[in-house]
Design a protein around this motif. Structure first.
Motif, PDB file in Angstrom:
ATOM      1  N   ILE A  98       4.074  -8.684   8.576  1.00  0.00           N
ATOM      2  CA  ILE A  98       3.054  -7.729   8.131  1.00  0.00           C
ATOM      3  C   ILE A  98       2.406  -6.999   9.307  1.00  0.00           C
ATOM      4  O   ILE A  98       2.074  -5.814   9.197  1.00  0.00           O
ATOM      5  CB  ILE A  98       1.999  -8.402   7.223  1.00  0.00           C
ATOM      6  N   TRP A 114      -0.496   4.140   3.708  1.00  0.00           N
ATOM      7  CA  TRP A 114      -0.002   2.789   3.454  1.00  0.00           C
ATOM      8  C   TRP A 114      -0.165   1.904   4.680  1.00  0.00           C
ATOM      9  O   TRP A 114      -0.290   0.686   4.559  1.00  0.00           O
ATOM     10  CB  TRP A 114       1.449   2.806   2.978  1.00  0.00           C
ATOM     11  N   VAL A 160      -3.521   0.324   4.534  1.00  0.00           N
ATOM     12  CA  VAL A 160      -3.561  -0.687   3.461  1.00  0.00           C
ATOM     13  C   VAL A 160      -2.880  -1.975   3.928  1.00  0.00           C
ATOM     14  O   VAL A 160      -3.412  -3.072   3.740  1.00  0.00           O
ATOM     15  CB  VAL A 160      -2.906  -0.136   2.177  1.00  0.00           C
ATOM     16  N   VAL A 161      -1.722  -1.847   4.539  1.00  0.00           N
ATOM     17  CA  VAL A 161      -1.000  -3.030   5.023  1.00  0.00           C
ATOM     18  C   VAL A 161      -1.806  -3.722   6.118  1.00  0.00           C
ATOM     19  O   VAL A 161      -1.926  -4.949   6.141  1.00  0.00           O
ATOM     20  CB  VAL A 161       0.413  -2.644   5.517  1.00  0.00           C
ATOM     21  N   TRP A 162      -2.381  -2.931   7.028  1.00  0.00           N
ATOM     22  CA  TRP A 162      -3.190  -3.500   8.104  1.00  0.00           C
ATOM     23  C   TRP A 162      -4.419  -4.221   7.560  1.00  0.00           C
ATOM     24  O   TRP A 162      -4.729  -5.337   7.991  1.00  0.00           O
ATOM     25  CB  TRP A 162      -3.595  -2.407   9.093  1.00  0.00           C
ATOM     26  N   LEU A 163      -5.110  -3.599   6.618  1.00  0.00           N
ATOM     27  CA  LEU A 163      -6.277  -4.248   6.018  1.00  0.00           C
ATOM     28  C   LEU A 163      -5.882  -5.533   5.299  1.00  0.00           C
ATOM     29  O   LEU A 163      -6.586  -6.543   5.391  1.00  0.00           O
ATOM     30  CB  LEU A 163      -6.980  -3.291   5.052  1.00  0.00           C
ATOM     31  N   THR A 164      -4.743  -5.515   4.611  1.00  0.00           N
ATOM     32  CA  THR A 164      -4.265  -6.722   3.933  1.00  0.00           C
ATOM     33  C   THR A 164      -4.013  -7.840   4.937  1.00  0.00           C
ATOM     34  O   THR A 164      -4.442  -8.987   4.739  1.00  0.00           O
ATOM     35  CB  THR A 164      -2.977  -6.414   3.143  1.00  0.00           C
ATOM     36  N   GLY A 165      -3.318  -7.524   6.013  1.00  0.00           N
ATOM     37  CA  GLY A 165      -3.031  -8.533   7.032  1.00  0.00           C
ATOM     38  C   GLY A 165      -4.286  -9.030   7.731  1.00  0.00           C
ATOM     39  O   GLY A 165      -4.429 -10.235   7.993  1.00  0.00           O
ATOM     40  N   SER A 166      -5.216  -8.126   8.017  1.00  0.00           N
ATOM     41  CA  SER A 166      -6.444  -8.515   8.723  1.00  0.00           C
ATOM     42  C   SER A 166      -7.332  -9.397   7.855  1.00  0.00           C
ATOM     43  O   SER A 166      -7.845 -10.420   8.321  1.00  0.00           O
ATOM     44  CB  SER A 166      -7.211  -7.262   9.152  1.00  0.00           C
ATOM     45  N   VAL A 167      -7.516  -9.004   6.606  1.00  0.00           N
ATOM     46  CA  VAL A 167      -8.339  -9.819   5.707  1.00  0.00           C
ATOM     47  C   VAL A 167      -7.679 -11.172   5.475  1.00  0.00           C
ATOM     48  O   VAL A 167      -8.357 -12.213   5.448  1.00  0.00           O
ATOM     49  CB  VAL A 167      -8.598  -9.067   4.384  1.00  0.00           C
ATOM     50  N   THR A 168      -6.363 -11.187   5.355  1.00  0.00           N
ATOM     51  CA  THR A 168      -5.651 -12.452   5.168  1.00  0.00           C
ATOM     52  C   THR A 168      -5.823 -13.361   6.374  1.00  0.00           C
ATOM     53  O   THR A 168      -6.044 -14.572   6.227  1.00  0.00           O
ATOM     54  CB  THR A 168      -4.159 -12.203   4.897  1.00  0.00           C
TER      55      THR A 168
END
Length: 149
Positions: free
Chosen positions: A82, A96, A99-107
């Protein structure tokens, strides 16, 4: 300020378009693109770090990928993929990518705080990612307001 459509100020903001970026442009959109490029570099380094862990680069005999727990292996492969995908999207300033970066960072923040047995809790990672998310939101909102003006 009267608004007959009933939409609040946030709904009136148009997204910043990547094609609006010009090197000679000064303003929030330019700062947003510069921030996205810096974040892309950080994401690429994080992704390469995780791939090095998967490949066993610099690992001792008891630290190789196969010797780790299944949750550690799963999280490491997830972040290895990711983060590099996010780096490409951020560099291109594609929607996108953010979105992918925010998903990985929050995860990663969730893993650090709620699942400390996987990597342990590294508050510098949590605070650093949280600050980057806040900075991204600031630049994105300011660029969208500037574009709407």
């Amino acid at each position: 300020m009267s608004n007959s459509s009933g939409a609040g100020p946030i709904e009136q903001l148009d997204p910043v378009q990547a094609e609006d970026y010009r090197p000679d442009r000064e303003g929030w959109a330019w700062y947003l693109v510069v921030f996205l490029r810096v974040a892309a570099g950080v994401a690429m380094l994080k992704g390469l770090y995780h791939w090095a862990a998967v490949c066993g680069i610099g690992a001792g005999p008891n630290e190789v990928f196969d010797a780790q727990s299944l949750p550690w292996q799963t999280a490491t492969v997830f972040f290895a993929v990711i983060d590099l995908v996010a780096a490409v999207g951020l560099w291109l300033a594609a929607p996108w990518g953010a979105v992918v970066w925010l998903t990985g960072s929050v995860t990663m923040i969730v893993v650090q705080i709620f699942f400390p047995l996987i990597y342990g809790v590294h508050w510098i990672v949590v605070v650093g990612l949280a600050l980057m998310i806040v900075a991204y939101l600031f630049f994105a909102i300011m660029a969208a307001r500037e574009q709407g003006a």
